[in-house]
Design a protein around this motif. Structure first.
Motif, PDB file in Angstrom:
ATOM      1  N   ALA A 140     -22.987  32.237  -2.611  1.00  0.00           N
ATOM      2  CA  ALA A 140     -21.949  31.801  -1.678  1.00  0.00           C
ATOM      3  C   ALA A 140     -21.758  30.305  -1.837  1.00  0.00           C
ATOM      4  N   LEU A 141     -20.571  29.849  -1.455  1.00  0.00           N
ATOM      5  CA  LEU A 141     -20.244  28.425  -1.448  1.00  0.00           C
ATOM      6  C   LEU A 141     -19.626  28.083  -0.097  1.00  0.00           C
ATOM      7  N   PHE A 142     -20.277  27.209   0.637  1.00  0.00           N
ATOM      8  CA  PHE A 142     -19.753  26.703   1.904  1.00  0.00           C
ATOM      9  C   PHE A 142     -18.993  25.425   1.573  1.00  0.00           C
ATOM     10  N   VAL A 143     -17.669  25.495   1.640  1.00  0.00           N
ATOM     11  CA  VAL A 143     -16.842  24.477   0.993  1.00  0.00           C
ATOM     12  C   VAL A 143     -16.199  23.482   1.959  1.00  0.00           C
ATOM     13  N   GLY A 144     -16.577  23.517   3.237  1.00  0.00           N
ATOM     14  CA  GLY A 144     -16.025  22.547   4.178  1.00  0.00           C
ATOM     15  C   GLY A 144     -14.512  22.604   4.209  1.00  0.00           C
ATOM     16  N   ASP A 145     -13.870  21.443   3.989  1.00  0.00           N
ATOM     17  CA  ASP A 145     -12.414  21.367   4.037  1.00  0.00           C
ATOM     18  C   ASP A 145     -11.772  21.358   2.657  1.00  0.00           C
ATOM     19  N   LEU A 146     -12.488  21.848   1.669  1.00  0.00           N
ATOM     20  CA  LEU A 146     -11.851  22.068   0.370  1.00  0.00           C
ATOM     21  C   LEU A 146     -10.668  23.018   0.535  1.00  0.00           C
TER      22      LEU A 146
ATOM     23  N   ALA B 207     -24.247  25.262  -1.773  1.00  0.00           N
ATOM     24  CA  ALA B 207     -24.326  26.443  -2.640  1.00  0.00           C
ATOM     25  C   ALA B 207     -25.535  27.286  -2.266  1.00  0.00           C
ATOM     26  N   LEU B 208     -25.286  28.591  -2.080  1.00  0.00           N
ATOM     27  CA  LEU B 208     -26.341  29.565  -1.800  1.00  0.00           C
ATOM     28  C   LEU B 208     -26.508  30.442  -3.031  1.00  0.00           C
ATOM     29  N   ASP B 209     -27.740  30.603  -3.471  1.00  0.00           N
ATOM     30  CA  ASP B 209     -28.060  31.483  -4.601  1.00  0.00           C
ATOM     31  C   ASP B 209     -29.395  32.128  -4.295  1.00  0.00           C
ATOM     32  N   SER B 210     -29.358  33.422  -3.944  1.00  0.00           N
ATOM     33  CA  SER B 210     -30.570  34.093  -3.504  1.00  0.00           C
ATOM     34  C   SER B 210     -30.565  35.553  -3.940  1.00  0.00           C
TER      35      SER B 210
END
Length: 300
Positions: A222-228, A214-217
């Motif tokens: 943003a969410l980097f969710v891999g293979d979700l 999770a990115l919060d800036s």
């Protein structure tokens, strides 16, 4: 353009492979009805689906994040020279991934942190490179953040019997164990704060240790969710699992939870394998979700 900025974090897309993975939609996503591909063909074709060959199109890529002076890689693809007897599409590749990484201004020694969202064959390959007859860390100065649950699950010594069967054969031995043996692995569980902008969180189902970054800036998220998500068809049909999900029920629940969070908090979703623009904002649409806007990356 393959770089965007969210708050104080820059994100660069680095490609290893893009094209067919020799799987038809009903093989890759056994629960997906034919109609969901036909009804959404106007935006799935050509980036995510080739109706001519009836094959799903996927990208193997690494997200390079620069945050608080550190260079962070999210997933490391398939790798070169690796024997994958039960995943022949990934066996003995010889790509110019490191050249592509250099084109993004990153040398192996520049990398501070490697994030493996989970330990499947196409997410850990460039963890190591072949040096003579030995697998050594590709990024010698990096700490590799590895979900402890996946480390235990995929360790052959523990004799788990994954749904993937032998599809991950040799992966732990050539791409994970050498990192641990070199003292470069940090095993984590629950959650882990990387810095003020980035936080790792468990998101199990696809594998026991699957995770989201999770990115919060400064108001950007943003969410980097891999293979979700393997395909944006899973945004329109969020209960659709891939054939590689270890816990189907948990995978569905996690996907709905994370997509709901992204929609409600206006977070850009970065799956590991989307071609096209690579990432998207999503919105709720009745009991499912829809793409609200694609990211500003140039289409592959």
């Amino acid at each position: 353009m393959q770089q965007i900025t969210l708050g104080d974090v820059t994100i660069t897309r680095v490609e290893e492979y893009y094209g067919s993975v020799d799987l038809a939609p009903r093989a890759f996503f056994p629960e997906s009805p034919k109609e969901v591909w036909e009804d959404n063909a106007s935006w799935l074709v050509p980036d995510f689906y080739d109706p001519g060959t009836d094959n799903v199109r996927s990208a193997i890529q690494t997200w390079v994040l620069r945050s608080e002076g550190k260079t962070i890689l999210v997933d490391t693809g398939v790798g070169n020279h690796k024997h994958r007897p039960y995943a022949p599409v990934w066996s003995y590749l010889n790509t110019d991934f490191l050249g592509n990484l250099a084109g993004a201004g990153v040398r192996p020694e520049d990398v501070d942190i490697v994030v493996n969202t989970h330990l499947h064959v196409d997410h850990v390959g460039w963890n190591t490179r072949l040096d003579g007859r030995q697998w050594v860390p590709t990024f010698p100065n990096a700490t590799y953040l590895i979900p402890e649950r996946d480390f235990e699950f995929w360790n052959p010594e523990n004799e788990h019997k994954p749904l993937l069967g032998r599809g991950n054969q040799n992966v732990f031995e050539d791409s994970v164990a050498p990192i641990r043996e070199a003292g470069k692995a940090l095993l984590w569980d629950g959650s882990l704060d990387i810095d003020a902008n980035l936080r790792l969180e468990l998101a199990p189902g696809h594998t026991p240790g699957s995770s989201v970054l999770a990115l919060d800036s400064r108001g950007d998220r943003a969410l980097f969710v891999g293979d979700l998500l393997h395909s944006p068809v899973q945004i329109a049909a969020p209960d659709t699992n891939s054939c590689f999900c270890e816990d189907p029920a948990e995978s569905r629940a996690t996907r709905r939870r994370v997509l709901g969070r992204a929609a409600d908090r206006n977070a850009l979703v970065f799956p590991a394998h989307l071609g096209g623009h690579g990432a998207a904002e999503v919105r709720r649409e009745g009991g499912t979700f829809a793409v609200k806007e694609w990211a500003a990356f140039t289409r592959l």
